[in-house]
Design an enzyme around this catalytic site. Structure first.
Site: not given
Length: 230
Positions: A145, A195, A201
């Site tokens: 969220h 890292a 996506k």
């Protein structure tokens, strides 16, 4: 005689130093054992009953009844497991910005043999699934969220949470240092996230992805059994 006395005094001093070192070593071992017992005995009751679960102190666990954990899971110090059932929480409320409380029914599901070095934060309002054998480095954030920013006239902490979308990290992945995994992302089986990457996506299985946003740079070739540049 004076030389003999000096030698005796030096030997006594060395013996005392060694004795003090041994005492401190024993105290260190004792404190380590006590800390381990405190960590184990103060774990909350989760939705499952995992075997050989270790979550080091300090830690922050919210609503453990919404958290499902497999066996042989180990999380280092400073980790957050947050299954948030409402927003804003009581600590975040402000009468000046009296907004309706959002209610949620979150699930965090962590498979067997998942490990995290330290300071990993997993925050769910809907669902975050971490499959078996996933390895987290330190300072990783996984959140399904985002804070709302529909308006610049109200502090963002008092705006409704939005863009809620489940996250899945498939079996065998390696999530590197300082990685952020954004809502709605699926990371495919046995992929590596380098890292300092931001994953916004989906990442296919058996890939190495790096950058902000994370981009696939290598893919595993099953036929040749080597990594191929993408």
């Amino acid at each position: 005689m004076s030389c003999l006395k000096q030698t005796v005094n030096v030997n006594k001093a060395e013996l005392m130093k060694n004795y003090i070192k041994k005492i401190f070593a024993m105290l260190g071992i004792l404190l380590f054992k006590v800390q381990g017992q405190i960590e184990d005995r103060t774990l909350p009751t989760f939705a499952t009953y995992p075997k050989r679960l270790k979550i080091n102190l300090p830690r922050n666990i919210a609503n453990p009844q919404h958290i499902y954990i497999g066996d042989n899971v180990k999380f280092g110090p400073g980790c957050f497991l947050l299954a948030l059932t409402e927003y804003p929480t009581s600590k975040m409320r402000n009468s000046e910005f009296n907004k309706a409380t959002q209610k949620f029914n979150p699930v965090i599901k962590i498979g067997d043999n998942v490990t995290a070095t330290a300071y990993v934060q997993i925050s769910a309002l809907e669902r975050i699934t971490i499959e078996d054998d996933v390895m987290f480095a330190s300072n990783v954030f996984v959140g399904d969220h985002q804070h709302g920013y529909q308006s610049a006239a109200t502090p963002y902490k008092y705006q409704p949470i939005w863009k809620i979308n489940p996250i899945t990290i498939k079996k065998g992945c390696w999530i590197g240092q300082n990685v952020i995994v954004m809502p709605g992302v699926t990371i495919g089986e046995c992929s590596i996230i380098g890292a300092n990457s931001l994953v916004n996506k989906d990442i296919p299985p058996k890939c190495i992805a790096v950058g902000s946003p994370a981009t696939v740079i290598k893919k595993w070739d099953d036929q040749s059994q080597i990594w191929i540049k993408s």
